[in-house]
Scaffold this motif. Sequence first.
Motif, PDB file in Angstrom:
ATOM      1  N   VAL A   1      49.093  22.888  97.240  1.00 22.40           N
ATOM      2  CA  VAL A   1      48.627  22.313  98.355  1.00 22.40           C
ATOM      3  C   VAL A   1      50.063  22.077  99.048  1.00 22.40           C
ATOM      4  O   VAL A   1      50.040  21.628 100.676  1.00 22.40           O
ATOM      5  N   MET A   2      50.862  21.450  99.155  1.00 18.71           N
ATOM      6  CA  MET A   2      51.855  20.656  99.065  1.00 18.71           C
ATOM      7  C   MET A   2      52.822  21.455 100.124  1.00 18.71           C
ATOM      8  O   MET A   2      53.661  20.986 101.478  1.00 18.71           O
ATOM      9  N   SER A   3      53.201  23.196  99.792  1.00 18.76           N
ATOM     10  CA  SER A   3      53.613  23.934 100.750  1.00 18.76           C
ATOM     11  C   SER A   3      52.710  24.334 102.221  1.00 18.76           C
ATOM     12  O   SER A   3      53.983  24.377 102.821  1.00 18.76           O
ATOM     13  N   ALA A   4      52.029  23.478 102.588  1.00 19.93           N
ATOM     14  CA  ALA A   4      51.319  23.215 104.093  1.00 19.93           C
ATOM     15  C   ALA A   4      51.904  22.215 103.954  1.00 19.93           C
ATOM     16  O   ALA A   4      51.400  22.217 105.503  1.00 19.93           O
ATOM     17  N   PHE A   5      52.307  21.186 103.618  1.00 21.70           N
ATOM     18  CA  PHE A   5      52.675  19.505 104.213  1.00 21.70           C
ATOM     19  C   PHE A   5      54.335  18.613 104.648  1.00 21.70           C
ATOM     20  O   PHE A   5      54.802  18.041 104.344  1.00 21.70           O
ATOM     21  N   THR A   6      54.865  20.174 104.610  1.00 27.31           N
ATOM     22  CA  THR A   6      56.625  20.015 103.971  1.00 27.31           C
ATOM     23  C   THR A   6      56.910  18.670 105.788  1.00 27.31           C
ATOM     24  O   THR A   6      55.904  19.556 106.768  1.00 27.31           O
TER      25      THR A   6
ATOM     26  N   SER B   1      50.209  18.041  88.796  1.00 27.50           N
ATOM     27  CA  SER B   1      51.014  18.694  89.503  1.00 27.50           C
ATOM     28  C   SER B   1      50.763  19.587  89.777  1.00 27.50           C
ATOM     29  O   SER B   1      51.516  20.859  90.769  1.00 27.50           O
ATOM     30  N   ARG B   2      50.453  20.586  88.990  1.00 26.70           N
ATOM     31  CA  ARG B   2      50.421  22.164  89.358  1.00 26.70           C
ATOM     32  C   ARG B   2      49.509  22.691  90.786  1.00 26.70           C
ATOM     33  O   ARG B   2      50.439  23.012  91.189  1.00 26.70           O
TER      34      ARG B   2
END
Length: 400
Positions: free
Chosen positions: A100-105, A94-95
């Motif tokens: 990585v998720m910041s690029a897929f919002t 999760s860390r």
Amino acid sequence: MEEPGKARCPYPFARPGPLDPPEELAGLRAEPLVPVTLPSGDEAVLVTRYSDVRRLLTDDRLSRRINRPGAARISKNNHMFQDPRIDPDPPEHSRVRRLVMSAFTPARVEALRPFVERVVDELLDGMERRGGPVDLNEALAFPLPIRVLCELLGVPAADTARFRSWTDHFLSVSRYTGPEIGAAMRELSAYIGELIEAKRREPSEDLIGAMIRARDEEDGRLAEYELQWWCRLLLLVGYETTATQLGGGVALLLSHPDQLAALRADWSLLPGAIEEMLRWKLVGSSVSMLRYAVADIPMDGYTIPAGTSVIPAVDSANQDETVFADPGVFDISRDASKQLSFSAGPHFCIGANLARLEVEVATERLLKRFPGLRLTVAPQELRRQEGALLEGFVELPVTW
């Protein structure tokens, strides 16, 4: 859990036709657990019912770390997503995932829409110039997601062709030998290492650049090996799933003229059509969902014992009659938004928003540009890949 002497089914199940779900899925939910034998020869159990599958995808007692004694393997020759230096479970997973998720919002993905539209139009222009018939895989389905992903990550466009072979090896179940897979992965690792160093010398604003900054400027948020591993993973799995879904979804529409006509008459049906295509699990079985129970997991009326290798069978959940009426019918007007093809919980596909955008833009623009688009072979004559984790189509010949 399993009756003595009860036969195990080979899994993945065979398909009666390239665009049809396996016949075994029709009655699978009569039993909550079904024992199966994997391509490796190892044994596991399928969890078959929608409610159980969804629950288990969020249960931390079901671990993705399957490189442990006694755990089943997908393949004898390929460890795929298993790396002893990477923890695939929360909280470590999760860390890094948050970075990585910041690029897929949704907002950042929507900002990519003009680029996606431009690439789609370029590829369709090429189709139109060449004239039919063409292989839709090579003309559109594969070039689009790899170009979009390389734009997002910051990979030079000239290098995109090299990823097809590397991905084929990474996703091999039995197509390649262990030494062949190892050699391909070493080539990719060397490439990623060189790319990261080049971006260190010349900083960029792409995803790899952001991950490098998290590594170098915010020490402790991302280890060097984690940086390389995630860059490699995103390149490997971020495009072939979308390519298979896009090409297969178009083939599914073309093989159901009534559904295609309904879509052409009302383009507002397109988002729902994409969810129905996803429910159909065109990319393949759920074998990649293989997990390991680290503790007893009480369920509704049964228990999954600790030490069991478990597959939360998304392909079965997507055909669950208690959630989807007449699940064996392809119907773009149904509400298929509860489909689980992108998984759920901590391992929900980080690229789901991007995949939906690409499939939506490409499908609409393709069908509008070529109103006479049709398969040049009968749907039953299409061929799927053998010996690969993703059951993509070898070729999708179309004309217009």
